[in-house]
Each structure stands twice: as structure tokens, then as C-alpha cells.
Design a protein around this motif. Structure first.
Motif, PDB file in Angstrom:
ATOM      1  N   THR A 138       6.983  10.748   6.522  1.00  0.00           N
ATOM      2  CA  THR A 138       7.269   9.348   6.862  1.00  0.00           C
ATOM      3  C   THR A 138       5.966   8.596   7.096  1.00  0.00           C
ATOM      4  OG1 THR A 138       9.355  10.010   7.884  1.00  0.00           O
ATOM      5  CG2 THR A 138       8.482   7.843   8.494  1.00  0.00           C
ATOM      6  N   VAL A 139       5.020   9.248   7.760  1.00  0.00           N
ATOM      7  CA  VAL A 139       3.721   8.623   8.017  1.00  0.00           C
ATOM      8  C   VAL A 139       3.005   8.344   6.696  1.00  0.00           C
ATOM      9  CG1 VAL A 139       1.441   8.938   9.078  1.00  0.00           C
ATOM     10  CG2 VAL A 139       3.502   9.621  10.323  1.00  0.00           C
ATOM     11  N   TYR A 140       3.027   9.311   5.771  1.00  0.00           N
ATOM     12  CA  TYR A 140       2.414   9.089   4.459  1.00  0.00           C
ATOM     13  C   TYR A 140       3.054   7.886   3.755  1.00  0.00           C
ATOM     14  CZ  TYR A 140      -0.047  13.588   4.560  1.00  0.00           C
ATOM     15  OH  TYR A 140      -0.878  14.622   4.865  1.00  0.00           O
ATOM     16  N   THR A 141       4.365   7.797   3.834  1.00  0.00           N
ATOM     17  CA  THR A 141       5.072   6.676   3.210  1.00  0.00           C
ATOM     18  C   THR A 141       4.668   5.348   3.855  1.00  0.00           C
ATOM     19  OG1 THR A 141       6.952   8.099   2.673  1.00  0.00           O
ATOM     20  CG2 THR A 141       7.361   5.724   2.718  1.00  0.00           C
ATOM     21  N   LEU A 142       4.622   5.321   5.191  1.00  0.00           N
ATOM     22  CA  LEU A 142       4.230   4.098   5.895  1.00  0.00           C
ATOM     23  C   LEU A 142       2.798   3.694   5.554  1.00  0.00           C
ATOM     24  CD1 LEU A 142       5.823   4.821   9.400  1.00  0.00           C
ATOM     25  CD2 LEU A 142       6.616   3.156   7.699  1.00  0.00           C
ATOM     26  N   LEU A 143       1.906   4.669   5.489  1.00  0.00           N
ATOM     27  CA  LEU A 143       0.516   4.369   5.113  1.00  0.00           C
ATOM     28  C   LEU A 143       0.444   3.801   3.698  1.00  0.00           C
ATOM     29  CD1 LEU A 143      -1.569   7.337   6.566  1.00  0.00           C
ATOM     30  CD2 LEU A 143      -1.913   4.910   7.021  1.00  0.00           C
ATOM     31  N   GLY A 144       1.193   4.398   2.781  1.00  0.00           N
ATOM     32  CA  GLY A 144       1.192   3.908   1.400  1.00  0.00           C
ATOM     33  C   GLY A 144       1.713   2.485   1.308  1.00  0.00           C
ATOM     34  N   ARG A 145       2.782   2.202   2.004  1.00  0.00           N
ATOM     35  CA  ARG A 145       3.341   0.846   1.978  1.00  0.00           C
ATOM     36  C   ARG A 145       2.405  -0.154   2.655  1.00  0.00           C
ATOM     37  NH1 ARG A 145       9.578   2.518   3.433  1.00  0.00           N
ATOM     38  NH2 ARG A 145      10.021   3.470   1.415  1.00  0.00           N
ATOM     39  N   ALA A 146       1.769   0.275   3.736  1.00  0.00           N
ATOM     40  CA  ALA A 146       0.807  -0.603   4.418  1.00  0.00           C
ATOM     41  C   ALA A 146      -0.367  -0.916   3.499  1.00  0.00           C
ATOM     42  CB  ALA A 146       0.323   0.048   5.714  1.00  0.00           C
ATOM     43  N   ARG A 147      -0.866   0.101   2.802  1.00  0.00           N
ATOM     44  CA  ARG A 147      -1.976  -0.117   1.856  1.00  0.00           C
ATOM     45  C   ARG A 147      -1.579  -1.104   0.771  1.00  0.00           C
ATOM     46  NH1 ARG A 147      -2.459   5.866   1.607  1.00  0.00           N
ATOM     47  NH2 ARG A 147      -3.948   6.410   3.236  1.00  0.00           N
ATOM     48  N   GLN A 148      -0.356  -0.965   0.271  1.00  0.00           N
ATOM     49  CA  GLN A 148       0.115  -1.896  -0.758  1.00  0.00           C
ATOM     50  C   GLN A 148       0.131  -3.326  -0.234  1.00  0.00           C
ATOM     51  OE1 GLN A 148       3.950  -0.218  -1.740  1.00  0.00           O
ATOM     52  NE2 GLN A 148       3.179   0.655  -3.657  1.00  0.00           N
ATOM     53  N   GLN A 149       0.632  -3.503   0.971  1.00  0.00           N
ATOM     54  CA  GLN A 149       0.689  -4.847   1.538  1.00  0.00           C
ATOM     55  C   GLN A 149      -0.716  -5.397   1.795  1.00  0.00           C
ATOM     56  OE1 GLN A 149       3.327  -5.390   4.863  1.00  0.00           O
ATOM     57  NE2 GLN A 149       5.001  -4.272   3.862  1.00  0.00           N
ATOM     58  N   LEU A 150      -1.610  -4.555   2.291  1.00  0.00           N
ATOM     59  CA  LEU A 150      -2.985  -5.002   2.534  1.00  0.00           C
ATOM     60  C   LEU A 150      -3.698  -5.324   1.224  1.00  0.00           C
ATOM     61  CD1 LEU A 150      -4.028  -2.552   5.389  1.00  0.00           C
ATOM     62  CD2 LEU A 150      -3.657  -5.016   5.570  1.00  0.00           C
ATOM     63  N   ARG A 151      -3.462  -4.497   0.228  1.00  0.00           N
ATOM     64  CA  ARG A 151      -4.074  -4.727  -1.085  1.00  0.00           C
ATOM     65  C   ARG A 151      -3.607  -6.062  -1.658  1.00  0.00           C
ATOM     66  NH1 ARG A 151      -2.530   0.020  -3.420  1.00  0.00           N
ATOM     67  NH2 ARG A 151      -4.128   1.138  -2.290  1.00  0.00           N
ATOM     68  N   ALA A 152      -2.315  -6.358  -1.473  1.00  0.00           N
ATOM     69  CA  ALA A 152      -1.776  -7.614  -1.976  1.00  0.00           C
ATOM     70  C   ALA A 152      -2.374  -8.814  -1.230  1.00  0.00           C
ATOM     71  CB  ALA A 152      -0.250  -7.622  -1.847  1.00  0.00           C
TER      72      ALA A 152
END
Length: 160
Positions: A138-152
Motif C-alpha cells: 500500500t505504501v508503494y502504491t501511495l508513493l507511486g501515486r504521489a510521485r505522479q501527482q507531483l510530476r504533474a
């Protein structure tokens, strides 16, 4: 109860971590200082020994997060501070980190927690999972989604 030397050592070692985490949640200096005192008072009164420094740090982070959440849901919390007021305090933010901080603070809370613990405190996903009571995946998923939002928001390509 812990002795004065233990508490002073913990304050010297973890004060920055506790304050930054408080600012991340509370977004104002006064509440940050209140929670800071609360956290180290709980540390003073905590009698059980810690397995090691990582266990102690994780305990302080968990207590800090819980204390911040208590302040946020408190009936007496009437005054809120806008993100603009936080960003106007130059002592808290390096000029070159302002845009990144704005983007991180704009993330939903569940993403902010994992981003902070991973990038600012250096925890790996399994350790973050133990601190937050979540599965490592779950943490890996949250980190991935956070990175996507930050990248955007920041328009970046890399993972830095």
C-alpha cells in the motif's frame, strides 16, 4: 519516567523531525510548538525501553502524527492558517524548495505522510508501513501515486 539527559538527547536528535512533521500537518508555528512540547512530555513519561534508535524515532513520529491529528480534530481549533502564511515565513523554507513544498502540501494527507517519511526522513516502504499501520505494498502504491501527482504539478520527468 526518563531522566533529564535522555530527554535532552532525544530533543537534540529528533527536534527537527518532530517540528517538520508538525508543520506538515498543522501549518502554523504556534500549534507546532504546542505539539512539540506534548510529544516530548509523552517521551519523558514513557517508561518502556526502546529496542534501538530506529524504534525510538518511529515511536516519536507516530506520537507526533497522532498529536497533530488530535489538534486538527479538536473542538477548540478555530483559527486556521493559510498555506500563503506558511510560505511567507522565510526561516522555515529555503527559497529553492518553495515550489516543491507547495506541491507536497497540496497533496492529500495520505500521500503527504508517505512522501514526508520516504523523502525527508529516509524510511523505506516496509518501515513506513509499520509506522503508519499500512501494508508495505500500500505504501508503494501511495508513493507511486504521489510521485505522479507531483510530476504533474511540477512538470518533471525524473524521480528526484
Amino acid at each position: 519516567m526518563r531522566n533529564e539527559q535522555e530527554v535532552n538527547r532525544a530533543i537534540e536528535q529528533y527536534a527537527d523531525t518532530v517540528r517538520r512533521l508538525c508543520m506538515l500537518y498543522l501549518k502554523n508555528h504556534a500549534d507546532t510548538e504546542d505539539v512539540f512540547q506534548t510529544v516530548f512530555m509523552k517521551y519523558l513519561l514513557h517508561t518502556e525501553p526502546f529496542a534501538d534508535d530506529e524504534h525510538e524515532k518511529a515511536w516519536l513520529i507516530r506520537v507526533t502524527i497522532n498529536a497533530c491529528k488530535d489538534v486538527l480534530k479538536s473542538f477548540f481549533r478555530r483559527r486556521t492558517v493559510s498555506l500563503d502564511e506558511v510560505l511567507e515565513q522565510p526561516a522555515l523554507i529555503a527559497p529553492d524548495h518553495r515550489e516543491v513544498l507547495e506541491a507536497v502540501l497540496a497533496l492529500p494527507q495520505k500521500y503527504r505522510d508517505v512522501v514526508y517519511l520516504h523523502y525527508y526522513e529516509g524510511y523505506a516502504a516496509p518501515a513506513i508501513g509499520r509506522i503508519l499501520g499500512k501494508n508495505a505494498n500500500t505504501v508503494y502504491t501511495l508513493l507511486g501515486r504521489a510521485r505522479q501527482q507531483l510530476r504533474a504539478k511540477l512538470g518533471g520527468e525524473g524521480d528526484g
